[in-house]
Design a protein around this motif. Structure first.
Motif, PDB file in Angstrom:
ATOM      1  N   GLY A  87      47.069  41.097  43.562  1.00 52.42           N
ATOM      2  CA  GLY A  87      45.964  40.608  42.756  1.00 52.42           C
ATOM      3  C   GLY A  87      45.106  39.542  43.389  1.00 52.42           C
ATOM      4  N   GLU A 124      43.842  49.920  42.344  1.00 51.49           N
ATOM      5  CA  GLU A 124      43.560  50.096  40.926  1.00 51.49           C
ATOM      6  C   GLU A 124      42.780  48.933  40.347  1.00 51.49           C
ATOM      7  N   ASN A 125      43.218  47.714  40.630  1.00 54.91           N
ATOM      8  CA  ASN A 125      42.516  46.553  40.113  1.00 54.91           C
ATOM      9  C   ASN A 125      42.812  45.361  41.011  1.00 54.91           C
ATOM     10  N   GLY A 126      42.262  44.220  40.652  1.00 54.56           N
ATOM     11  CA  GLY A 126      42.440  43.018  41.456  1.00 54.56           C
ATOM     12  C   GLY A 126      41.252  42.707  42.342  1.00 54.56           C
ATOM     13  N   GLN A 127      40.309  43.644  42.437  1.00 54.02           N
ATOM     14  CA  GLN A 127      39.154  43.412  43.299  1.00 54.02           C
ATOM     15  C   GLN A 127      38.322  42.219  42.834  1.00 54.02           C
ATOM     16  N   THR A 129      39.227  39.589  41.028  1.00 58.27           N
ATOM     17  CA  THR A 129      39.938  38.335  41.271  1.00 58.27           C
ATOM     18  C   THR A 129      39.828  37.955  42.741  1.00 58.27           C
ATOM     19  N   VAL A 155      37.388  51.143  46.182  1.00 57.55           N
ATOM     20  CA  VAL A 155      38.660  51.610  45.641  1.00 57.55           C
ATOM     21  C   VAL A 155      39.302  52.551  46.649  1.00 57.55           C
TER      22      VAL A 155
END
Length: 188
Positions: A87, A124-127, A129, A155
């Protein structure tokens, strides 16, 4: 004076490097000279906040940092890319930008007025942050960040996945065009 492009991925030629190479190519198309550096094969120690960089415009640690710092000083801008690790940006890029910040602060804010911005790649996510953490580096160092049509993110999970991320590639191309425009405007 051109643009330094720095990949904070410990994996050479992975998705972060691939997305940064799209930025690199677009900057060159817009007549901006570039230098692409991967930290994957560099030794970058963590900052110890010893303050011994004060007034000497370099770090006293013996690793690859000072060579990279001098290159940054000799360029108008710096773009930093990082994959998302738990993250956040990689510890490699964090060690690098923390030392950059301390050396700059202790030597009359040497990064002030440089142009650039962050790029993040995640599965998937955390970009966002990761982007926000890197934006803080730019802002606290008084650097100028142009925008794009969306966040500078891509991604990709497996090596090469970023090639299929058409939206991500379009954000980075537009970011590169805006970087080039801003650099030319400031030089005039």
């Amino acid at each position: 004076m051109g643009m330094m492009i720095i990949s904070g991925s410990p994996r050479k030629d992975g998705n972060t490097d691939l997305l940064l190479s799209i930025l690199d190519l677009e900057l060159q198309k817009n007549n901006i000279s570039t230098e692409f550096i991967s930290l994957s094969d560099k030794k970058i120690n963590h900052c110890t906040n010893c303050e011994k960089c004060n007034g000497i415009n370099k770090c006293i640690q013996n690793d690859d940092f000072n060579n990279l710092y001098n290159k940054i000083l000799n360029n108008k801008g710096i773009v930093i890319g990082s994959p998302v690790y738990v993250g956040a940006p990689t510890s490699l890029i964090m060690a690098f930008i923390q030392r950059l910040t301390y050396v700059s602060f202790n030597n009359s804010n040497t990064l002030s007025k440089k142009i650039g911005g962050p790029i993040a790649v995640g599965g998937e996510n955390g970009q966002l942050t990761t982007i926000n953490c890197l934006v803080d580096f730019y802002l606290v160092n008084e650097m100028i960040i142009p925008g794009s049509t969306y966040w500078n993110i891509g991604v990709g999970v497996h090596k090469g996945d970023i090639e299929k991320d058409e939206k991500g590639k379009s954000y980075i191309k537009r970011f590169a065009q805006n970087l080039a425009w801003l650099m030319k405007e400031i030089e005039e």
